[in-house]
Design a protein around this motif. Sequence first.
Motif, PDB file in Angstrom:
ATOM      1  N   ALA A 160     -21.520  -7.534 -19.324  1.00 27.25           N
ATOM      2  CA  ALA A 160     -21.536  -8.849 -18.678  1.00 27.25           C
ATOM      3  C   ALA A 160     -21.945  -8.701 -17.217  1.00 27.25           C
ATOM      4  N   LEU A 161     -22.749  -9.654 -16.736  1.00 27.30           N
ATOM      5  CA  LEU A 161     -23.227  -9.590 -15.360  1.00 27.30           C
ATOM      6  C   LEU A 161     -22.261 -10.238 -14.366  1.00 27.30           C
ATOM      7  N   ASP A 162     -21.249 -10.949 -14.867  1.00 25.09           N
ATOM      8  CA  ASP A 162     -20.298 -11.574 -13.948  1.00 25.09           C
ATOM      9  C   ASP A 162     -19.045 -10.709 -13.735  1.00 25.09           C
ATOM     10  N   THR A 163     -18.512 -10.139 -14.804  1.00 27.02           N
ATOM     11  CA  THR A 163     -17.293  -9.327 -14.698  1.00 27.02           C
ATOM     12  C   THR A 163     -17.550  -7.832 -14.868  1.00 27.02           C
ATOM     13  N   ASP A 202     -27.306 -10.286  -8.169  1.00 27.06           N
ATOM     14  CA  ASP A 202     -28.134 -11.492  -8.092  1.00 27.06           C
ATOM     15  C   ASP A 202     -29.485 -11.291  -8.778  1.00 27.06           C
ATOM     16  N   GLU A 203     -30.102 -10.123  -8.554  1.00 25.01           N
ATOM     17  CA  GLU A 203     -31.392  -9.837  -9.191  1.00 25.01           C
ATOM     18  C   GLU A 203     -31.243  -9.752 -10.712  1.00 25.01           C
ATOM     19  N   ALA A 204     -30.144  -9.160 -11.178  1.00 28.67           N
ATOM     20  CA  ALA A 204     -29.920  -9.030 -12.624  1.00 28.67           C
ATOM     21  C   ALA A 204     -29.731 -10.399 -13.271  1.00 28.67           C
ATOM     22  N   ILE A 205     -28.969 -11.281 -12.637  1.00 27.91           N
ATOM     23  CA  ILE A 205     -28.758 -12.618 -13.198  1.00 27.91           C
ATOM     24  C   ILE A 205     -30.071 -13.400 -13.197  1.00 27.91           C
ATOM     25  N   ALA A 206     -30.861 -13.262 -12.130  1.00 24.86           N
ATOM     26  CA  ALA A 206     -32.168 -13.928 -12.081  1.00 24.86           C
ATOM     27  C   ALA A 206     -33.092 -13.393 -13.183  1.00 24.86           C
ATOM     28  N   ALA A 207     -33.063 -12.086 -13.428  1.00 23.32           N
ATOM     29  CA  ALA A 207     -33.893 -11.493 -14.481  1.00 23.32           C
ATOM     30  C   ALA A 207     -33.448 -11.974 -15.862  1.00 23.32           C
ATOM     31  N   PHE A 208     -32.137 -12.114 -16.069  1.00 19.04           N
ATOM     32  CA  PHE A 208     -31.622 -12.613 -17.351  1.00 19.04           C
ATOM     33  C   PHE A 208     -32.164 -14.021 -17.614  1.00 19.04           C
ATOM     34  N   HIS A 209     -32.086 -14.894 -16.616  1.00 15.62           N
ATOM     35  CA  HIS A 209     -32.545 -16.273 -16.793  1.00 15.62           C
ATOM     36  C   HIS A 209     -34.069 -16.352 -16.920  1.00 15.62           C
ATOM     37  N   SER A 244     -34.095 -14.026 -26.648  1.00 13.99           N
ATOM     38  CA  SER A 244     -33.458 -14.698 -27.779  1.00 13.99           C
ATOM     39  C   SER A 244     -31.995 -14.993 -27.499  1.00 13.99           C
ATOM     40  N   GLU A 245     -31.490 -14.565 -26.354  1.00 11.32           N
ATOM     41  CA  GLU A 245     -30.077 -14.727 -26.030  1.00 11.32           C
ATOM     42  C   GLU A 245     -29.859 -15.569 -24.769  1.00 11.32           C
ATOM     43  N   PRO A 246     -30.671 -16.626 -24.514  1.00 13.11           N
ATOM     44  CA  PRO A 246     -30.537 -17.345 -23.249  1.00 13.11           C
ATOM     45  C   PRO A 246     -29.261 -18.173 -23.128  1.00 13.11           C
ATOM     46  N   HIS A 247     -28.647 -18.536 -24.243  1.00 16.14           N
ATOM     47  CA  HIS A 247     -27.469 -19.390 -24.184  1.00 16.14           C
ATOM     48  C   HIS A 247     -26.171 -18.589 -24.202  1.00 16.14           C
ATOM     49  N   GLN A 248     -26.297 -17.278 -24.234  1.00 15.81           N
ATOM     50  CA  GLN A 248     -25.106 -16.439 -24.184  1.00 15.81           C
ATOM     51  C   GLN A 248     -24.715 -16.216 -22.733  1.00 15.81           C
ATOM     52  N   ARG A 249     -23.564 -15.664 -22.551  1.00 17.23           N
ATOM     53  CA  ARG A 249     -23.088 -15.276 -21.224  1.00 17.23           C
ATOM     54  C   ARG A 249     -24.097 -14.299 -20.620  1.00 17.23           C
ATOM     55  N   PRO A 250     -24.449 -14.427 -19.330  1.00 25.85           N
ATOM     56  CA  PRO A 250     -25.417 -13.491 -18.737  1.00 25.85           C
ATOM     57  C   PRO A 250     -24.963 -12.043 -18.896  1.00 25.85           C
ATOM     58  N   HIS A 251     -25.843 -11.232 -19.438  1.00 30.10           N
ATOM     59  CA  HIS A 251     -25.523  -9.828 -19.706  1.00 30.10           C
ATOM     60  C   HIS A 251     -26.791  -9.003 -19.720  1.00 30.10           C
ATOM     61  N   VAL A 252     -26.636  -7.711 -19.733  1.00 28.37           N
ATOM     62  CA  VAL A 252     -27.749  -6.779 -19.868  1.00 28.37           C
ATOM     63  C   VAL A 252     -27.448  -5.878 -21.060  1.00 28.37           C
ATOM     64  N   ASP A 253     -28.491  -5.547 -21.810  1.00 25.99           N
ATOM     65  CA  ASP A 253     -28.356  -4.599 -22.921  1.00 25.99           C
ATOM     66  C   ASP A 253     -28.748  -3.225 -22.409  1.00 25.99           C
ATOM     67  N   VAL A 254     -27.854  -2.264 -22.569  1.00 21.44           N
ATOM     68  CA  VAL A 254     -28.087  -0.883 -22.150  1.00 21.44           C
ATOM     69  C   VAL A 254     -28.351  -0.086 -23.420  1.00 21.44           C
TER      70      VAL A 254
END
Length: 133
Positions: A77-80, A107-114, A57-67
């Motif tokens: 955030a997956l970039d910073t 790289d794997e985390a960003i791919a999983a987010f997308h 439900s969050e595809p248009h947000q900044r790439p991130h992971v929920d912990v």
Amino acid sequence: MDPLWTRNALRGRFMTGIVRFLAERSLWSMVRPRAKGWSVSPRWATVGGAGLYFYASEPHQRPHVDVVGPDWNAKIALDTFEVLVSSGKVPPKVIRRTVELLREHQDEAIAAFHATGEHRFPGTLESGENDRD
């Protein structure tokens, strides 16, 4: 106390428990409701007892992971690798270990987010399955 409120509160806790149970066992991808426009990936990784999840439900947000911990959660955030949002008492050690894991597997985390944003099963870091349909 209002009995209807009590029933609804218990139903909410029960449903949250079911979703977490299914996600932890990589079964959520089979039953997630796509029509409502939201879904959660199975637990992608575990760090210090906390699960790392991606939400479609969050595809248009900044790439991130929920912990998600037992009584707290954070969004990283997956970039910073900064903590974007948190609630509850988030253990600094878990955040530090999560950031180390994300740096190593960025790289794997960003791919999983997308992949999750496209309603595809991203696999899990533990199994080495990434971006699997």
